[in-house]
Motif scaffolding. Structure first.
Motif, PDB file in Angstrom:
ATOM      1  N   UNK A 239       0.850  -1.071  -0.068  1.00 60.74           N
ATOM      2  CA  UNK A 239      -0.125   0.086   0.059  1.00 60.74           C
ATOM      3  C   UNK A 239       1.078   1.203   0.030  1.00 60.74           C
ATOM      4  N   UNK A 240       1.920   1.253   0.650  1.00 62.87           N
ATOM      5  CA  UNK A 240       2.648   2.395   0.982  1.00 62.87           C
ATOM      6  C   UNK A 240       3.514   2.720  -0.514  1.00 62.87           C
ATOM      7  N   UNK A 241       4.036   1.619  -0.957  1.00 62.76           N
ATOM      8  CA  UNK A 241       4.487   1.483  -2.366  1.00 62.76           C
ATOM      9  C   UNK A 241       3.671   2.084  -3.502  1.00 62.76           C
ATOM     10  N   UNK A 242       2.606   1.686  -3.316  1.00 68.18           N
ATOM     11  CA  UNK A 242       1.538   2.264  -4.284  1.00 68.18           C
ATOM     12  C   UNK A 242       1.334   3.623  -4.092  1.00 68.18           C
ATOM     13  N   UNK A 243       1.036   4.060  -3.084  1.00 66.70           N
ATOM     14  CA  UNK A 243       0.725   5.583  -2.779  1.00 66.70           C
ATOM     15  C   UNK A 243       1.864   6.329  -2.994  1.00 66.70           C
ATOM     16  N   UNK A 244       2.998   5.821  -2.769  1.00 64.98           N
ATOM     17  CA  UNK A 244       4.512   6.569  -3.094  1.00 64.98           C
ATOM     18  C   UNK A 244       4.516   6.817  -4.731  1.00 64.98           C
ATOM     19  N   UNK A 245       4.267   5.613  -5.215  1.00 66.89           N
ATOM     20  CA  UNK A 245       4.452   5.589  -7.097  1.00 66.89           C
ATOM     21  C   UNK A 245       3.327   6.414  -7.485  1.00 66.89           C
ATOM     22  N   UNK A 246       2.085   6.557  -6.819  1.00 67.38           N
ATOM     23  CA  UNK A 246       1.039   7.419  -7.268  1.00 67.38           C
ATOM     24  C   UNK A 246       1.454   8.921  -7.055  1.00 67.38           C
TER      25      UNK A 246
END
Length: 146
Positions: free
Chosen positions: A90-97
Motif C-alpha cells: 500500500x505504501x509503495x502504491x501510494x508513493x508511486x502514485x
C-alpha cells in the motif's frame, strides 16, 4: 518525515481520484411505450418517496479509500504477518502514485489515460486483496475455536 506524510497524503488523494474516474452513471433515460386506448387513460397518482441523495463522487471516493485503510488496520490485528506485506504494498502504491501525480500534468493524454487506469486497477486490486485477507484471517480464527 513531513515530506513522506505529504507524499502519502497526496498519493492517497490521487488514488482516490482514480477510483472514481470511471464511476459516472451515464444511463440514457428509458422510456416505456404505453399503449393508450382512445377511451380510457388511467394515471396513477405520483408517489412521494423520501430518498437521501446519493453520495457525491468525492464522498464515495473517500469512503472507498477509508474503507480500504480501515481494513488494512483490521488486518494488523487479524494477521500481523500479512499486514506487514500489504502495508508495504500500500505504501509503495501510494508513493508511486504521488510521483505520477507530480508529473501527470506534463505527460500526454494517452499516457494519462493509461496510467490513470493502471493506478485505478492497482488500487482496486490491492484493496480487494486486503479485504480477502481480512476475511480469510477471520475465518481461520473462527475455525480454530473448538
Amino acid at each position: 518525515m513531513i515530506s513522506s506524510q505529504k507524499s502519502l497524503c497526496l498519493g492517497v488523494l490521487f488514488c482516490s481520484g482514480l477510483l472514481l474516474a470511471g464511476c459516472q452513471n451515464n444511463q440514457a433515460k428509458k422510456t416505456v411505450p404505453q399503449s393508450q386506448s382512445p377511451s380510457t387513460t388511467v394515471q396513477a397518482p405520483p408517489r412521494q418517496i423520501s430518498v437521501s441523495p446519493p453520495p457525491t463522487p468525492s464522498e464515495a471516493k473517500t469512503n472507498k479509500i477509508s474503507l480500504c485503510q480501515s481494513e488494512l488496520v483490521s488486518l494488523k490485528q487479524v494477521s500481523p504477518r500479512t499486514y506487514a506485506v500489504k502495508k508495504a504494498q500500500f505504501d509503495r502504491l501510494v508513493s508511486n502514485a504521488s510521483v505520477y501525480s507530480a508529473v501527470r500534468s506534463d505527460v500526454n493524454a494517452a499516457t494519462k489515460d493509461t496510467l490513470d487506469a493502471l493506478y485505478k486497477f492497482k488500487t482496486n486490486q490491492l484493496c480487494a486483496d486486503i479485504e480477502y485477507d481480512v476475511l480469510q484471517g477471520l475465518i481461520h480464527r473462527g475455525e480454530s475455536v473448538k
